[in-house]
Design a protein around this motif. Structure first.
Motif, PDB file in Angstrom:
ATOM      1  N   ILE A 111       0.854  -1.186   0.000  1.00 55.15           N
ATOM      2  CA  ILE A 111       0.000   0.000   0.000  1.00 55.15           C
ATOM      3  C   ILE A 111       0.892   1.239   0.000  1.00 55.15           C
ATOM      4  CG2 ILE A 111      -1.778   1.291   1.253  1.00 55.15           C
ATOM      5  CD1 ILE A 111      -2.526  -1.423   2.602  1.00 55.15           C
ATOM      6  N   GLY A 112       0.669   2.150  -0.921  1.00 54.69           N
ATOM      7  CA  GLY A 112       1.433   3.390  -0.973  1.00 54.69           C
ATOM      8  C   GLY A 112       0.582   4.568  -0.519  1.00 54.69           C
ATOM      9  N   VAL A 113       0.994   5.227   0.548  1.00 50.34           N
ATOM     10  CA  VAL A 113       0.283   6.412   1.052  1.00 50.34           C
ATOM     11  C   VAL A 113       0.856   7.630   0.342  1.00 50.34           C
ATOM     12  CG1 VAL A 113      -0.376   7.762   3.068  1.00 50.34           C
ATOM     13  CG2 VAL A 113      -0.042   5.285   3.282  1.00 50.34           C
ATOM     14  N   LEU A 114       0.040   8.246  -0.504  1.00 44.35           N
ATOM     15  CA  LEU A 114       0.494   9.361  -1.333  1.00 44.35           C
ATOM     16  C   LEU A 114      -0.233  10.633  -0.908  1.00 44.35           C
ATOM     17  CD1 LEU A 114       2.186  10.213  -3.825  1.00 44.35           C
ATOM     18  CD2 LEU A 114       0.212   9.630  -5.247  1.00 44.35           C
ATOM     19  N   GLY A 167      -3.230  15.365   6.851  1.00 42.88           N
ATOM     20  CA  GLY A 167      -2.905  13.957   6.609  1.00 42.88           C
ATOM     21  C   GLY A 167      -1.442  13.715   6.875  1.00 42.88           C
ATOM     22  N   GLY A 168      -0.616  13.861   5.827  1.00 40.75           N
ATOM     23  CA  GLY A 168       0.827  13.729   5.990  1.00 40.75           C
ATOM     24  C   GLY A 168       1.227  12.485   6.747  1.00 40.75           C
ATOM     25  N   PRO A 169       2.177  12.600   7.680  1.00 42.03           N
ATOM     26  CA  PRO A 169       2.613  11.445   8.477  1.00 42.03           C
ATOM     27  C   PRO A 169       1.480  10.814   9.290  1.00 42.03           C
ATOM     28  CG  PRO A 169       4.193  13.245   8.658  1.00 42.03           C
ATOM     29  CD  PRO A 169       2.988  13.800   7.953  1.00 42.03           C
ATOM     30  N   ASN A 170       0.465  11.613   9.667  1.00 47.69           N
ATOM     31  CA  ASN A 170      -0.663  11.049  10.411  1.00 47.69           C
ATOM     32  C   ASN A 170      -1.406   9.996   9.587  1.00 47.69           C
ATOM     33  OD1 ASN A 170      -0.382  12.339  12.839  1.00 47.69           O
ATOM     34  ND2 ASN A 170      -1.946  13.885  12.480  1.00 47.69           N
ATOM     35  N   SER A 171      -1.501  10.215   8.272  1.00 45.31           N
ATOM     36  CA  SER A 171      -2.164   9.244   7.409  1.00 45.31           C
ATOM     37  C   SER A 171      -1.403   7.919   7.397  1.00 45.31           C
ATOM     38  CB  SER A 171      -2.287   9.781   5.983  1.00 45.31           C
ATOM     39  OG  SER A 171      -3.213  10.846   5.921  1.00 45.31           O
ATOM     40  N   VAL A 172      -0.082   8.009   7.354  1.00 45.36           N
ATOM     41  CA  VAL A 172       0.745   6.801   7.384  1.00 45.36           C
ATOM     42  C   VAL A 172       0.513   6.044   8.686  1.00 45.36           C
ATOM     43  CG1 VAL A 172       3.094   5.892   7.242  1.00 45.36           C
ATOM     44  CG2 VAL A 172       2.459   7.901   5.894  1.00 45.36           C
ATOM     45  N   ALA A 173       0.455   6.782   9.792  1.00 45.49           N
ATOM     46  CA  ALA A 173       0.209   6.153  11.098  1.00 45.49           C
ATOM     47  C   ALA A 173      -1.151   5.450  11.124  1.00 45.49           C
ATOM     48  CB  ALA A 173       0.286   7.207  12.205  1.00 45.49           C
ATOM     49  N   ALA A 174      -2.165   6.088  10.535  1.00 42.37           N
ATOM     50  CA  ALA A 174      -3.510   5.495  10.514  1.00 42.37           C
ATOM     51  C   ALA A 174      -3.549   4.223   9.672  1.00 42.37           C
ATOM     52  CB  ALA A 174      -4.516   6.513   9.979  1.00 42.37           C
ATOM     53  N   VAL A 175      -2.844   4.239   8.537  1.00 45.12           N
ATOM     54  CA  VAL A 175      -2.798   3.045   7.678  1.00 45.12           C
ATOM     55  C   VAL A 175      -2.125   1.889   8.415  1.00 45.12           C
ATOM     56  CG1 VAL A 175      -1.804   2.071   5.569  1.00 45.12           C
ATOM     57  CG2 VAL A 175      -2.899   4.317   5.509  1.00 45.12           C
ATOM     58  N   LYS A 176      -1.028   2.176   9.102  1.00 44.11           N
ATOM     59  CA  LYS A 176      -0.330   1.131   9.847  1.00 44.11           C
ATOM     60  C   LYS A 176      -1.188   0.590  10.984  1.00 44.11           C
ATOM     61  CE  LYS A 176       4.370   2.552   8.645  1.00 44.11           C
ATOM     62  NZ  LYS A 176       5.670   3.097   9.129  1.00 44.11           N
ATOM     63  N   GLY A 184      -0.813 -14.884   8.304  1.00 40.93           N
ATOM     64  CA  GLY A 184       0.158 -15.241   7.279  1.00 40.93           C
ATOM     65  C   GLY A 184       0.314 -14.250   6.140  1.00 40.93           C
ATOM     66  N   TRP A 185      -0.358 -13.103   6.222  1.00 41.99           N
ATOM     67  CA  TRP A 185      -0.221 -12.102   5.173  1.00 41.99           C
ATOM     68  C   TRP A 185       0.985 -11.209   5.452  1.00 41.99           C
ATOM     69  CZ3 TRP A 185      -3.924 -11.060   1.126  1.00 41.99           C
ATOM     70  CH2 TRP A 185      -5.032 -11.926   1.126  1.00 41.99           C
ATOM     71  N   THR A 186       1.627 -10.762   4.395  1.00 41.10           N
ATOM     72  CA  THR A 186       2.704  -9.780   4.495  1.00 41.10           C
ATOM     73  C   THR A 186       2.209  -8.470   3.888  1.00 41.10           C
ATOM     74  OG1 THR A 186       4.397 -11.497   4.291  1.00 41.10           O
ATOM     75  CG2 THR A 186       5.067  -9.221   3.837  1.00 41.10           C
ATOM     76  N   ILE A 187       2.179  -7.416   4.686  1.00 44.32           N
ATOM     77  CA  ILE A 187       1.636  -6.132   4.229  1.00 44.32           C
ATOM     78  C   ILE A 187       2.680  -5.042   4.448  1.00 44.32           C
ATOM     79  CG2 ILE A 187      -0.256  -4.477   4.429  1.00 44.32           C
ATOM     80  CD1 ILE A 187      -1.909  -6.788   5.712  1.00 44.32           C
ATOM     81  N   GLU A 188       3.055  -4.382   3.363  1.00 45.91           N
ATOM     82  CA  GLU A 188       4.072  -3.329   3.410  1.00 45.91           C
ATOM     83  C   GLU A 188       3.423  -1.981   3.112  1.00 45.91           C
ATOM     84  OE1 GLU A 188       8.285  -2.087   1.197  1.00 45.91           O
ATOM     85  OE2 GLU A 188       7.386  -4.063   0.837  1.00 45.91           O
ATOM     86  N   VAL A 189       3.799  -0.954   3.872  1.00 45.42           N
ATOM     87  CA  VAL A 189       3.265   0.396   3.687  1.00 45.42           C
ATOM     88  C   VAL A 189       4.385   1.328   3.260  1.00 45.42           C
ATOM     89  CG1 VAL A 189       2.102   2.348   4.780  1.00 45.42           C
ATOM     90  CG2 VAL A 189       1.455   0.006   5.408  1.00 45.42           C
ATOM     91  N   LEU A 190       4.228   1.958   2.093  1.00 43.40           N
ATOM     92  CA  LEU A 190       5.177   2.951   1.596  1.00 43.40           C
ATOM     93  C   LEU A 190       4.547   4.336   1.736  1.00 43.40           C
ATOM     94  CD1 LEU A 190       5.531   0.194  -0.143  1.00 43.40           C
ATOM     95  CD2 LEU A 190       6.822   1.617  -1.702  1.00 43.40           C
ATOM     96  N   SER A 191       5.343   5.373   1.644  1.00 40.54           N
ATOM     97  CA  SER A 191       4.787   6.728   1.676  1.00 40.54           C
ATOM     98  C   SER A 191       5.538   7.620   0.706  1.00 40.54           C
ATOM     99  CB  SER A 191       4.845   7.318   3.087  1.00 40.54           C
ATOM    100  OG  SER A 191       6.173   7.459   3.525  1.00 40.54           O
ATOM    101  N   TYR A 250      -8.256   5.155   7.735  1.00 39.74           N
ATOM    102  CA  TYR A 250      -8.190   3.957   8.585  1.00 39.74           C
ATOM    103  C   TYR A 250      -9.332   2.999   8.245  1.00 39.74           C
ATOM    104  CZ  TYR A 250      -8.795   1.092  12.799  1.00 39.74           C
ATOM    105  OH  TYR A 250      -8.969   0.031  13.667  1.00 39.74           O
ATOM    106  N   ALA A 251     -10.552   3.524   8.179  1.00 37.85           N
ATOM    107  CA  ALA A 251     -11.711   2.691   7.882  1.00 37.85           C
ATOM    108  C   ALA A 251     -11.632   2.088   6.484  1.00 37.85           C
ATOM    109  CB  ALA A 251     -12.993   3.512   8.027  1.00 37.85           C
ATOM    110  N   GLU A 252     -11.123   2.870   5.545  1.00 42.66           N
ATOM    111  CA  GLU A 252     -11.025   2.430   4.154  1.00 42.66           C
ATOM    112  C   GLU A 252     -10.011   1.287   4.002  1.00 42.66           C
ATOM    113  OE1 GLU A 252     -11.220   4.819  -0.059  1.00 42.66           O
ATOM    114  OE2 GLU A 252     -10.046   5.682   1.564  1.00 42.66           O
TER     115      GLU A 252
END
Length: 407
Positions: A32-35, A46-55, A67-74, A312-314
């Motif tokens: 998932i890429g947070v743009l 949003g900014g860094p707060n959005s990344v925190a919410a996604v994580k 067993g899932w591997t989930i990576e978050v980029l920004s 977060y909900a999305e």
């Protein structure tokens, strides 16, 4: 090669193909890429707060334990569509990112939405406001969870016009979001019996609003509609106070206001502002519990904005769809179709369908900023004026110009 040898080679090739197909079918890796805007006028929203919410959503989904591997980029799109598209293209093509998330700045979101459709990825929009993302520019790969210009117009615009603010002048950010917000609010004002006396466009992220505010003041409009957001909104409000615009009898309508903006302005300056949001941290026990959890991981220790909560909900719902599919199909349209098929239900917004146009149906709320003496503590900034039903907060499907809508 002898016949038995050929047969053996063919069987081995089939076995290898079957193994590869099976491995692909069991792919439980998601990127998932947070743009968004990490450094400018929308960074606090949003900014860094959005990344925190996604994580947070990734952890709360429980998929890692399964067993899932989930990576978050920004990435920082700097509010420029070309930069946003270049980052998104790099992510999808080289980094194999499955979903682009957040995308405040409607111009960026519209451009990225087109790319995501072309690449068959997913756009999980929470930050961009333009209703065109679920209207004429809708695609099978994009969803908008949190709000749009139609909701803002039908909340704040209608309420203030009905309350006697029947003449408007717009101060509008000169790009897709501002244009859509002025368009949608102007239509509501007119339909409610008011008049639009004029408007002026200002550059994005401008520091000096004096000439624009003087035009608004000289219009004698009862309501000055601020069709902008973030730092542009707070700067316009601060400079309007210096000009004595409210004291002179005109009212400011912050058509898009976030809790971070109120925090920045302070209650003395922001008191009395009326605006529409779909989330407030202090709405109920569930929003309070989650928001206090979020505040602990927020880079600035802030309460979540509406768009951060929506993100977060999305993400939770996106991951729920992935789990329902059993693996990652690397097919954005298929994932979005599953998201629309599954009922949405989360602690921040409750239940509500994700429609065929990609718009989630949730209630909206008309708020007013409290006076300093009414606040009981930090971040206690809003008082609820009215609740807007989900079916009134989103454009009716019968009026939609989204090509996906079957009427």
């Amino acid at each position: 090669m002898t016949m038995p040898a050929r047969r053996t080679a063919a069987l081995l090739a089939c076995a290898a193909f079957g193994f590869a197909t099976s491995a692909f079918a069991q792919d439980k890796t998601i990127k998932i890429g947070v743009l968004n805007d990490m450094s400018s006028l929308y960074a606090d929203i949003g900014g860094p707060n959005s990344v925190a919410a996604v994580k947070m959503a990734v952890e709360d989904s429980g998929l890692k334990a399964k067993g899932w591997t989930i990576e978050v980029l920004s990435g920082d799109h700097q509010n420029k569509p070309d930069i946003g598209v270049n980052i998104a293209r790099q992510w999808i093509d080289a980094d194999k990112v499955d979903a682009i998330a957040d995308t405040p700045s409607s111009g960026v979101a519209l451009a990225v939405s087109n790319l995501v459709k072309e690449k068959n990825a997913v756009l999980l929009n929470s930050g961009a406001a333009t209703a065109d993302l679920t209207g004429k520019a809708c695609t099978p790969n994009t969803v908008s969870f949190t709000y749009d210009t139609y909701m803002l117009a039908n909340g704040t615009g209608k309420a203030l016009t009905k309350a006697g603010g029947d003449s408007w002048f717009f101060l509008t950010a000169d790009y897709a979001f501002g244009h859509a917000l002025e368009r949608d609010t102007g239509a509501v004002v007119t339909a409610t019996g008011g008049k639009v006396l004029g408007g002026v466009k200002h550059p994005l992220n401008t520091a000096d609003f004096s000439s624009f505010l003087l035009q608004a003041q000289s219009s004698k409009a009862k309501i000055i509609g601020l069709a902008n957001a973030g730092g542009d909104t707070t700067n316009a409000i601060k400079q309007a106070a210096e000009f004595g615009i409210v004291q002179g009898g005109q009212k400011l309508a912050a058509l898009l206001l976030f809790i971070n903006d109120v925090h920045s302005l302070g209650l003395k300056t922001a008191q009395g502002l009326t605006f529409t949001e779909s989330f407030y941290w202090d709405l109920n026990d569930q929003t309070r519990e989650w928001s206090k959890r979020f505040q602990k991981v927020s880079p600035k220790g802030s309460m979540p904005s509406m768009t951060v909560a929506g993100l977060y909900a999305e993400i939770l719902h996106y991951l729920k769809a992935m789990e329902a599919l059993g693996s990652n199909p690397h097919d954005g349209a298929k994932v979005v179709a599953k998201m629309k098929e599954l009922p949405t239900d989360d602690p921040l917004f409750g239940k509500g369908p994700l429609r065929q146009d990609g718009r989630r149906l949730i209630p909206a709320y008309l708020f007013e900023v409290k006076k300093p003496e009414e606040s009981k503590g930090p971040w206690d900034y809003y008082k609820l004026v009215a609740t807007i039903a989900p079916e009134d907060a989103a454009k009716p499907l019968k009026d939609s110009d989204c090509p996906l809508v079957k009427k």
